[in-house]
Design a protein around this motif. Structure first.
Motif, PDB file in Angstrom:
ATOM      1  N   THR A   6       0.826  -1.202   0.000  1.00  0.00           N
ATOM      2  CA  THR A   6       0.000   0.000   0.000  1.00  0.00           C
ATOM      3  C   THR A   6       0.858   1.249   0.000  1.00  0.00           C
ATOM      4  O   THR A   6       0.422   2.303  -0.423  1.00  0.00           O
ATOM      5  CB  THR A   6      -0.915   0.026   1.235  1.00  0.00           C
ATOM      6  OG1 THR A   6      -0.085  -0.027   2.392  1.00  0.00           O
ATOM      7  CG2 THR A   6      -1.876  -1.137   1.232  1.00  0.00           C
ATOM      8  N   SER A  17       3.819   1.343  -1.524  1.00  0.00           N
ATOM      9  CA  SER A  17       4.708   1.309  -2.682  1.00  0.00           C
ATOM     10  C   SER A  17       4.391   2.477  -3.591  1.00  0.00           C
ATOM     11  O   SER A  17       3.241   2.850  -3.779  1.00  0.00           O
ATOM     12  CB  SER A  17       4.504  -0.009  -3.425  1.00  0.00           C
ATOM     13  OG  SER A  17       5.278  -0.010  -4.588  1.00  0.00           O
ATOM     14  N   LYS A  18       5.434   3.044  -4.148  1.00  0.00           N
ATOM     15  CA  LYS A  18       5.205   4.131  -5.104  1.00  0.00           C
ATOM     16  C   LYS A  18       6.256   4.063  -6.197  1.00  0.00           C
ATOM     17  O   LYS A  18       7.204   3.277  -6.106  1.00  0.00           O
ATOM     18  CB  LYS A  18       5.241   5.463  -4.381  1.00  0.00           C
ATOM     19  CG  LYS A  18       6.565   5.662  -3.678  1.00  0.00           C
ATOM     20  CD  LYS A  18       6.587   6.981  -2.934  1.00  0.00           C
ATOM     21  CE  LYS A  18       8.005   7.239  -2.442  1.00  0.00           C
ATOM     22  NZ  LYS A  18       8.122   8.033  -1.285  1.00  0.00           N
ATOM     23  N   ILE A  19       6.092   4.855  -7.198  1.00  0.00           N
ATOM     24  CA  ILE A  19       7.051   4.843  -8.302  1.00  0.00           C
ATOM     25  C   ILE A  19       8.191   5.782  -7.962  1.00  0.00           C
ATOM     26  O   ILE A  19       7.986   6.956  -7.635  1.00  0.00           O
ATOM     27  CB  ILE A  19       6.378   5.290  -9.609  1.00  0.00           C
ATOM     28  CG1 ILE A  19       5.183   4.382  -9.950  1.00  0.00           C
ATOM     29  CG2 ILE A  19       7.402   5.305 -10.739  1.00  0.00           C
ATOM     30  CD1 ILE A  19       5.554   2.992 -10.380  1.00  0.00           C
ATOM     31  N   PRO A  71       8.995   0.830  -9.335  1.00  0.00           N
ATOM     32  CA  PRO A  71       8.248   0.853  -8.070  1.00  0.00           C
ATOM     33  C   PRO A  71       9.169   0.573  -6.884  1.00  0.00           C
ATOM     34  O   PRO A  71      10.182  -0.109  -7.038  1.00  0.00           O
ATOM     35  CB  PRO A  71       7.233  -0.273  -8.228  1.00  0.00           C
ATOM     36  CG  PRO A  71       7.336  -0.754  -9.621  1.00  0.00           C
ATOM     37  CD  PRO A  71       8.594  -0.248 -10.204  1.00  0.00           C
ATOM     38  N   ASP A 115      12.027  -1.987  -6.119  1.00  0.00           N
ATOM     39  CA  ASP A 115      11.561  -3.344  -6.418  1.00  0.00           C
ATOM     40  C   ASP A 115      11.837  -3.627  -7.887  1.00  0.00           C
ATOM     41  O   ASP A 115      10.930  -3.783  -8.681  1.00  0.00           O
ATOM     42  CB  ASP A 115      10.066  -3.447  -6.099  1.00  0.00           C
ATOM     43  CG  ASP A 115       9.596  -4.890  -6.119  1.00  0.00           C
ATOM     44  OD1 ASP A 115      10.461  -5.780  -6.231  1.00  0.00           O
ATOM     45  OD2 ASP A 115       8.385  -5.111  -6.021  1.00  0.00           O
ATOM     46  N   PRO A 121      12.494  -5.471 -11.119  1.00  0.00           N
ATOM     47  CA  PRO A 121      12.205  -6.843 -11.560  1.00  0.00           C
ATOM     48  C   PRO A 121      13.484  -7.569 -11.991  1.00  0.00           C
ATOM     49  O   PRO A 121      14.401  -6.946 -12.513  1.00  0.00           O
ATOM     50  CB  PRO A 121      11.262  -6.664 -12.743  1.00  0.00           C
ATOM     51  CG  PRO A 121      11.335  -5.241 -13.128  1.00  0.00           C
ATOM     52  CD  PRO A 121      11.904  -4.463 -11.997  1.00  0.00           C
ATOM     53  N   LEU A 122      13.507  -8.871 -11.763  1.00  0.00           N
ATOM     54  CA  LEU A 122      14.634  -9.675 -12.213  1.00  0.00           C
ATOM     55  C   LEU A 122      14.601  -9.789 -13.728  1.00  0.00           C
ATOM     56  O   LEU A 122      13.522  -9.824 -14.307  1.00  0.00           O
ATOM     57  CB  LEU A 122      14.520 -11.092 -11.653  1.00  0.00           C
ATOM     58  CG  LEU A 122      15.031 -11.369 -10.265  1.00  0.00           C
ATOM     59  CD1 LEU A 122      14.789 -12.820  -9.937  1.00  0.00           C
ATOM     60  CD2 LEU A 122      16.500 -11.052 -10.163  1.00  0.00           C
ATOM     61  N   PRO A 123      15.762  -9.861 -14.346  1.00  0.00           N
ATOM     62  CA  PRO A 123      15.734 -10.112 -15.789  1.00  0.00           C
ATOM     63  C   PRO A 123      15.168 -11.499 -16.076  1.00  0.00           C
ATOM     64  O   PRO A 123      15.404 -12.439 -15.320  1.00  0.00           O
ATOM     65  CB  PRO A 123      17.201 -10.025 -16.218  1.00  0.00           C
ATOM     66  CG  PRO A 123      17.997 -10.005 -14.978  1.00  0.00           C
ATOM     67  CD  PRO A 123      17.112  -9.662 -13.836  1.00  0.00           C
TER      68      PRO A 123
END
Ligand code: SF4
Ligand code: SF4
Lengths: 476, 322
Positions: free
Chosen positions: B5, B7-9, B16, B29, B31-33
């Motif tokens: 809740t 989390s933001k950009i 994010p 956060d 993302p993994l490749p």
């Protein structure tokens, strides 16, 4: 603001770098040609070392544990020379980084060189950037399959021809090549070729910039080593912003900067980044965006260098309207000079050591069990395993003696005590280690532990000696 | 912990955040490749294959054996068999080469020495010590003093037949009388003998006692040890004039020896080891530094043990010969 639903895994964004010509592109061509040529040709150079040693100029002879480099021959116990070379390579990278930033990444790194080569093949088969994007999106068709097969075959061929050539550094190249094609080479040769072909194909064809961004430690080290005096590829935002299309900026010359937002710098970038966002880990400083932007600037009649190699200090100076430091001064700042001194010091020390090293050597290991024993005539005997190294490519006569031990006599296990004498003569074959078991007998009265030195002297015209400290042990 | 809740950009990266922060520090956060995920799946696939092919899961009394039937014990057994097969021809060659001809073949000799070193560690170290340096009563095999002889042929015979094996006719045999215990000599005479032995070995100056002992020596001991005390290898009688003493060269030890006699034994190995192993042991012992070149010829006829027996050693049996 809340985040959009997260995807745990990011798919690779396609990078389709556009062909570009310009000063740095040509420089890259030259560096690629030179580095690949050195890599390819080196194992085929010959160097005469006489009848007892291989005549390959550069050879890592793992089977016989020798490393040959032109006039230099390195034995395993001299591995510190290799360590020295590695230290030089390390400091050399620091030196290059402090002088010209990530020039290694941009021009000389095998990952960059092969990726670059593969991208040229890609353009040759699939066409330039837009055609590649179209083809990637197009459904599978006979044409697409044909192009893919063609491209991958050429990639594989290059991978085999270049990656595979690595094995020639480890054996006599002409012989190995013959064996390789006739199927009689060692299995490890085929395995090495297979592995290197596969890694070249995968890393150069598919992984590409992901190697730099995710896998390679060097960009991380770089980040720590860059300072305000390092050359980095810089978008001069104070000159480029506010971006606006050519039409707009012509209409309102005061409201817009030099950047016409044509995205050419992004289109040519082999790692697919936008340098206008500032320095970033993805930028390998290949300067292709400099070429691209310079071309655009020439077309719109604005001065070149909106994107350019530039240090942080110079950027500050330029923003403030001061003149940047002359290139030579930014290349030779204190840190660079310190690295240069260190690098040369290691190099000079190694050259000195190489020039003065002896080519014979002796080592002696004492029998510990029993360490000393009485002989029937009351004298005491010690036994040693002595190794004589002859690092020249010819057999050499040598004489071993025990210096500093009164009344000692020596004999080997090949003859008996009847032949005991003050010194032992032997001939050590070319380029090898001779192992002798040497018995020493000395009078029983004397210190319980007496120092002496095993000394070997080459008894040919060139001469040379070496010695090894040892102890003569007596019984309590 | 992560709180979606919050989390933001992130402004700079457009990625994010995890939604937690400490002192204003937030975590992206990222993302993994995707290729990483594929690598992960590939590892899982590999491990599945591994579990099927190789021993993997422990069971109550056992474990899953795997399709390939691999085991580390099996590996060892294979290695041992391969090694045995590898050395078999060498052992055959050694067994087929008479020991005096072994040195002519340097490679075979070296193989014999190396094999002997290994066999010595198994069969001989218990008495002679791991370095073959022996100890009191057990000869040092490194030195140049030999009771029965130090050439290859003689060493091999000693190993085959042993020393003082009561049940074996070929064994090395000799019996020294217990001069004191069996009252062959008076206590004072034994003392005089000891003085003489200490004198001929250079450990003390001649005196009245040693001169008396000299006569006793000529009468009682010279028959085996020789008139000068230089010993006799035919009888395993040690040289009493050199610097090496199996039981000690001090007056006390020599007294003990003369009074009670010494009769060291060694097992015979001819009936326990194969001929190649015995030959390798002989080559190894010979290589330790005291090995002699060729059988020492015996120039003079040797007095028989019977003579010594006549001289008073009542118990000396008639098979004490050679
Ligand atoms: S941003 Fe420019 S210098 Fe950096 S990698 Fe891309 S093209 Fe090369
Ligand atoms: S190439 Fe130059 S002008 Fe074009 S977008 Fe990049 S910085 Fe701007």
């Amino acid at each position: 603001m809340t985040a959009a639903p997260l995807s745990l895994y990011a798919k690779r964004k396609g990078v389709y770098p556009k062909a570009i010509d310009g000063f740095y592109r040509r420089l890259k061509w030259v560096v690629m040609a030179v580095t690949l040529a050195i890599y390819w040709i080196t194992p085929w150079l010959r160097w005469d070392r006489g009848p007892y040693a291989p005549d390959q100029a550069v050879l890592v002879d793992l089977a016989h544990r020798r490393f040959y480099m032109f006039a230099i021959e390195i034995w395993p116990h001299e591995f510190y020379y290799v360590a020295g070379l590695l230290v030089m390579a390390g400091v050399g990278l620091f030196l290059v980084t402090s002088a010209v930033g990530r020039a290694w990444c941009g021009y000389a790194c095998p990952q960059t060189v092969w990726t670059d080569l593969y991208q040229h093949v890609e353009r040759f088969i699939d066409g330039d950037r837009n055609a590649q994007i179209r083809l990637d999106k197009a459904p599978w068709s006979a044409g697409k399959i044909a192009r893919r097969v063609a491209k991958w075959s050429i990639w594989l061929f290059i991978a085999f021809g270049t990656g595979g050539a690595w094995i020639f550094y480890f054996a006599d190249a002409p012989t190995l090549q013959q064996q390789f094609w006739s199927g009689t080479a060692a299995p490890v040769a085929y395995a090495t070729v297979a592995v290197l072909t596969a890694t070249t194909f995968i890393l150069g064809g598919f992984m590409r910039e992901q190697v730099c961004i995710y896998m390679c430690p060097w960009p991380r080290i770089q980040t720590a080593m860059l300072d305000e005096k390092s050359l980095v590829v810089t978008y001069k935002y104070w000159r480029g912003e506010q971006r606006g299309s050519l039409k707009k900026s012509l209409a309102q010359p005061d409201a817009f900067g030099d950047c016409i937002d044509c995205d050419q710098c992004v289109a040519v970038c082999p790692t697919g980044i936008d340098i206008r966002e500032g320095p970033q880990i993805g930028c390998i400083t290949c300067a292709l965006c400099v070429d691209a932007c310079d071309k655009v600037m020439a077309q719109v009649g604005r001065p070149r260098g909106l994107i350019d190699y530039c240090t942080e200090d110079d950027a500050t100076a330029e923003k403030a309207g001061r003149a940047p430091r002359p290139v030579i001064r930014s290349l030779l700042h204190v840190r660079t000079l310190v690295y240069l001194t260190l690098w040369s010091a290691v190099g000079v020390a190694m050259l000195f050591a190489l020039g003065t090293r002896t080519r014979i050597d002796i080592s002696a290991q004492q029998d510990r069990n029993p360490i000393a024993m009485r002989l029937s005539d009351g004298t005491v005997r010690n036994a040693f395993t002595v190794k004589l190294r002859n690092m020249e490519s010819r057999p050499r006569p040598m004489r071993i003696s025990a210096e500093g031990l009164a009344g000692v006599s020596l004999w080997t296990d090949r003859d008996g005590r009847a032949d005991a004498r003050a010194a032992i003569d032997t001939i050590v074959p070319s380029d090898s280690v001779a192992k002798l078991r040497i018995f020493l007998a000395a009078p029983a009265n004397g210190p319980q532990r007496e120092d002496f030195a095993f000394t070997v002297r080459a008894t040919d015209r060139e001469g040379g000696t070496a010695s090894e400290p040892a102890h003569f042990e007596r019984l309590q | 912990m992560a709180d979606p809740t919050k989390s933001k950009i992130d402004q700079h990266s457009g990625t994010p955040t995890m939604g937690h922060e400490w002192d204003g520090i937030e975590e992206l956060d990222t993302p993994l490749p995707r290729w990483w995920l594929w690598t992960f799946y590939a590892c899982i696939l590999f491990s599945l294959g591994y579990v099927i092919a190789y021993p993997a899961w422990p069971l109550v009394n056992s474990y899953t054996k795997g399709m390939l039937g691999w085991s580390s014990r099996g590996d060892l057994a294979r290695d041992m068999a391969a090694q045995a097969a590898k050395v078999a021809p060498i052992h055959r060659a050694i067994a087929a080469t008479p020991i005096d001809q072994l040195p002519a073949n340097a490679a075979l000799m070296q193989a014999a020495v190396d094999g002997g070193r290994a066999a010595f560690k198994v069969h001989c170290v218990q008495c002679h010590g791991s370095g073959a340096a022996g100890s009191k009563g057990y000869p040092n095999l490194n030195d140049d003093d030999w009771l029965w002889g130090g050439d290859l042929v003689t060493i091999e015979k000693t190993i085959i037949d042993g020393v003082r094996n009561p049940d074996h006719a070929e064994t090395r045999m000799s019996i020294m009388p217990a001069f004191g215990r069996d009252q062959l000599l008076q206590a004072a005479q034994v003392d005089d003998l000891v003085a003489h032995v200490r004198t001929i070995s250079g450990q003390q100056k001649p005196d009245a006692a040693s001169r008396r002992g000299g006569q006793l020596f000529a009468d009682n001991c010279a028959v085996c040890h020789g008139p000068a005390g230089k010993g006799n290898r035919e009888l395993g009688a040690p040289n009493l004039t050199d610097g090496i003493w199996l039981y000690g060269g001090d007056a006390e030890s020599i007294h003990q020896t003369v009074w009670n006699s010494r009769q060291g034994v060694m097992p015979r190995w001819g009936d326990k080891l194969d001929p190649a192993t015995v030959r390798m042991l002989a080559a190894y012992v010979h290589s330790l530094g005291g090995g002699e070149a060729a059988p020492v010829p015996v120039p003079v006829p040797v007095p028989t043990v019977a003579a010594a027996v006549d001289n008073g050693a009542a118990e000396a049996t008639s098979d004490a010969r050679q």
